[in-house]
Design a protein around this motif. Sequence first.
Motif, PDB file in Angstrom:
ATOM      1  N   ASP A  10     -11.594  -5.673  12.243  1.00 19.42           N
ATOM      2  CA  ASP A  10     -10.656  -5.167  13.421  1.00 19.42           C
ATOM      3  C   ASP A  10      -9.068  -5.754  13.004  1.00 19.42           C
ATOM      4  OD1 ASP A  10     -12.885  -4.106  14.546  1.00 19.42           O
ATOM      5  OD2 ASP A  10     -12.959  -5.393  16.149  1.00 19.42           O
ATOM      6  N   GLU A  11      -9.066  -7.119  12.970  1.00 13.26           N
ATOM      7  CA  GLU A  11      -7.738  -7.695  12.711  1.00 13.26           C
ATOM      8  C   GLU A  11      -7.056  -7.192  11.383  1.00 13.26           C
ATOM      9  OE1 GLU A  11     -10.252 -10.192  15.445  1.00 13.26           O
ATOM     10  OE2 GLU A  11     -10.329  -9.085  13.614  1.00 13.26           O
ATOM     11  N   SER A  12      -7.646  -6.853  10.472  1.00 14.83           N
ATOM     12  CA  SER A  12      -7.026  -6.477   9.342  1.00 14.83           C
ATOM     13  C   SER A  12      -6.083  -5.389   9.400  1.00 14.83           C
ATOM     14  CB  SER A  12      -8.073  -6.246   8.037  1.00 14.83           C
ATOM     15  OG  SER A  12      -7.789  -5.234   7.041  1.00 14.83           O
ATOM     16  N   GLY A  13      -5.130  -5.784   8.835  1.00 14.32           N
ATOM     17  CA  GLY A  13      -3.890  -4.966   8.880  1.00 14.32           C
ATOM     18  C   GLY A  13      -4.122  -3.424   7.781  1.00 14.32           C
ATOM     19  N   ALA A  14      -5.083  -3.483   6.956  1.00 11.40           N
ATOM     20  CA  ALA A  14      -5.236  -2.472   6.155  1.00 11.40           C
ATOM     21  C   ALA A  14      -5.474  -0.944   6.738  1.00 11.40           C
ATOM     22  CB  ALA A  14      -6.947  -2.581   5.393  1.00 11.40           C
ATOM     23  N   ARG A  15      -5.242  -0.164   6.035  1.00 11.32           N
ATOM     24  CA  ARG A  15      -5.453   1.426   6.603  1.00 11.32           C
ATOM     25  C   ARG A  15      -6.644   1.561   6.991  1.00 11.32           C
ATOM     26  NH1 ARG A  15      -1.878   2.543   1.741  1.00 11.32           N
ATOM     27  NH2 ARG A  15       0.142   3.422   2.592  1.00 11.32           N
ATOM     28  N   HIS A  51     -12.244 -14.789 -10.495  1.00 12.60           N
ATOM     29  CA  HIS A  51     -13.231 -14.129 -11.543  1.00 12.60           C
ATOM     30  C   HIS A  51     -12.604 -12.695 -11.725  1.00 12.60           C
ATOM     31  CE1 HIS A  51     -17.110 -12.429 -12.880  1.00 12.60           C
ATOM     32  NE2 HIS A  51     -16.815 -13.458 -13.704  1.00 12.60           N
ATOM     33  N   SER A  52     -13.092 -12.152 -12.759  1.00 13.93           N
ATOM     34  CA  SER A  52     -12.884 -10.445 -12.598  1.00 13.93           C
ATOM     35  C   SER A  52     -13.487  -9.636 -11.876  1.00 13.93           C
ATOM     36  CB  SER A  52     -13.177 -10.195 -14.397  1.00 13.93           C
ATOM     37  OG  SER A  52     -14.422 -10.206 -14.371  1.00 13.93           O
ATOM     38  N   SER A  53     -14.356 -10.071 -10.851  1.00  7.47           N
ATOM     39  CA  SER A  53     -15.242  -9.186  -9.995  1.00  7.47           C
ATOM     40  C   SER A  53     -14.281  -9.148  -8.864  1.00  7.47           C
ATOM     41  CB  SER A  53     -16.759  -9.961  -9.739  1.00  7.47           C
ATOM     42  OG  SER A  53     -16.230 -11.422  -9.469  1.00  7.47           O
ATOM     43  N   ALA A  54     -13.402  -9.898  -8.705  1.00  7.84           N
ATOM     44  CA  ALA A  54     -12.403  -9.858  -7.578  1.00  7.84           C
ATOM     45  C   ALA A  54     -11.797  -8.457  -7.219  1.00  7.84           C
ATOM     46  CB  ALA A  54     -11.237 -11.059  -7.723  1.00  7.84           C
ATOM     47  N   GLY A  55     -11.769  -8.052  -6.107  1.00 11.75           N
ATOM     48  CA  GLY A  55     -10.837  -6.952  -5.747  1.00 11.75           C
ATOM     49  C   GLY A  55      -9.399  -6.973  -5.826  1.00 11.75           C
ATOM     50  N   ALA A  56      -8.639  -5.817  -5.829  1.00 15.11           N
ATOM     51  CA  ALA A  56      -7.292  -5.761  -6.092  1.00 15.11           C
ATOM     52  C   ALA A  56      -6.848  -6.417  -7.235  1.00 15.11           C
ATOM     53  CB  ALA A  56      -6.429  -6.352  -4.897  1.00 15.11           C
ATOM     54  N   HIS A  57      -5.678  -6.863  -7.349  1.00 11.71           N
ATOM     55  CA  HIS A  57      -4.860  -7.355  -8.538  1.00 11.71           C
ATOM     56  C   HIS A  57      -5.386  -8.534  -9.213  1.00 11.71           C
ATOM     57  CE1 HIS A  57      -1.394  -4.555  -7.151  1.00 11.71           C
ATOM     58  NE2 HIS A  57      -1.443  -4.388  -8.346  1.00 11.71           N
ATOM     59  N   SER A  58      -5.600  -8.342 -10.641  1.00 12.28           N
ATOM     60  CA  SER A  58      -5.836  -9.568 -11.336  1.00 12.28           C
ATOM     61  C   SER A  58      -4.789 -10.277 -11.421  1.00 12.28           C
ATOM     62  CB  SER A  58      -6.513  -9.225 -12.710  1.00 12.28           C
ATOM     63  OG  SER A  58      -6.508 -10.330 -13.817  1.00 12.28           O
ATOM     64  N   MET A  95      -3.534 -10.717   1.080  1.00 12.68           N
ATOM     65  CA  MET A  95      -3.653  -9.168   0.542  1.00 12.68           C
ATOM     66  C   MET A  95      -2.463  -8.684   1.077  1.00 12.68           C
ATOM     67  SD  MET A  95      -7.781  -8.590   1.755  1.00 12.68           S
ATOM     68  CE  MET A  95      -7.735  -9.792   3.231  1.00 12.68           C
ATOM     69  N   ALA A  96      -1.560  -8.323  -0.133  1.00  9.91           N
ATOM     70  CA  ALA A  96      -0.385  -7.751   0.086  1.00  9.91           C
ATOM     71  C   ALA A  96      -0.340  -6.246   0.372  1.00  9.91           C
ATOM     72  CB  ALA A  96       0.701  -7.791  -1.114  1.00  9.91           C
ATOM     73  N   GLY A  97       0.673  -5.469   0.866  1.00 12.44           N
ATOM     74  CA  GLY A  97       0.626  -4.196   1.129  1.00 12.44           C
ATOM     75  C   GLY A  97       0.257  -4.092   2.626  1.00 12.44           C
ATOM     76  N   TYR A 157       5.753  -7.627  -1.991  1.00 14.70           N
ATOM     77  CA  TYR A 157       6.592  -6.428  -1.544  1.00 14.70           C
ATOM     78  C   TYR A 157       7.343  -6.529  -0.294  1.00 14.70           C
ATOM     79  CZ  TYR A 157       2.422  -5.147  -4.514  1.00 14.70           C
ATOM     80  OH  TYR A 157       1.758  -4.798  -5.341  1.00 14.70           O
ATOM     81  N   LYS A 158       7.698  -7.601   0.316  1.00 17.01           N
ATOM     82  CA  LYS A 158       8.480  -7.977   1.412  1.00 17.01           C
ATOM     83  C   LYS A 158       9.880  -8.548   1.121  1.00 17.01           C
ATOM     84  CE  LYS A 158       4.557  -8.593   4.331  1.00 17.01           C
ATOM     85  NZ  LYS A 158       3.394  -9.070   3.725  1.00 17.01           N
TER      86      LYS A 158
END
Length: 342
Positions: free
Chosen positions: A245-250, A174-181, A15-17, A41-42
């Motif tokens: 908890d460990e996810s770097g998401a905002r 599958h198209s049900s996935a989150g974020a970018h296709s 999961m980029a970003g 993005y890095k």
Amino acid sequence: MPFAEIGTSIIAAPMAGGTSTPGFVTAVHRAGALGFLAAGYKSAEAVSAEIRACREAGIRFGVNVFVPDPAQLSPSPDAVAALEEYRSSLGQDAARYGVSVPPLVLDDDDAWQEKIDLLLQDPVELVSFAFGLPDSAVVRALRKAGSTVLATVTSRAEAELAADCGFDALVVQHSSAGAHSGAFLPAAQQGATPPSTADLVREVGAAVGLPLVAAGAVSDAGTVRAVTGAGAVAAQVGTALLRTDESGARQLHKDALGDDRFSETTPTRAFTGRYARALVNDFVRDHLDAPQGYPAIHHLTAPIRAAAAAAGDPERLNLWAGKGWRSARTGPVAGAIGALLE
């Protein structure tokens, strides 16, 4: 090592970003799953530092790389005009936070060659690609260096093309996935989308003889059993781990996934110019006609997204989410992975 012997049925999606940090990937490994660093993005130097951190932690991991699209890096005059029009439409959003919309950036290939050079000079166990297929020579070179190489595909047609390029395995999204296709063929060449991730795995499995990883709305142990029963060697999960908890998401993103005001997801090009499934917020609704143009639009909206995050405003933030977002758990990632492995 054959990919079918990877040793776990759960892979944490790259999961980029900022989400897939070395700390997150390490926690995923220690919970009995496998994580991927996201090179998107890095700089190559930043990716190298993250690889080093994972090695120092003594874990197994992979690295995911975005494949640049030459057509998007050299758009037609009509496409540039559409991007400029979209840039103008973002003025009101930017003014809300007192920021400016930057000029168009059309030549960002995400340091493609530098990252490939890094992975050849300092090989990792697994390398996956999204947004397209690298040249077969790149695949061969990575395999010769000792890496197992995966491509992300979204249809039988894409899988058949990937199989001809020498990949070791495929991530079937599958198209049900989150974020970018990860789709890279035009819609007209894709064919009808099967109703579920398991159905897509069966369709692709009937066409190619490669190990398959299933991605898309894998949000509970039942879905893991369904996709592995359909022939996948593992399930790749993203949204299910975003709130941990460990996810770097905002934190704003994590909280939005549990906020009742957000009631649906949809694929949108509003934030990056490439379809990505997100919670429907005001920005998505205001820019339903966003044109194609990745990563140009990603750069145009970056100041708005950053300002929205700083202001605590989820209505103009890219809230990536798959269709199974309601079941995303808070707490340690080990708990979320344990639930998926039940």
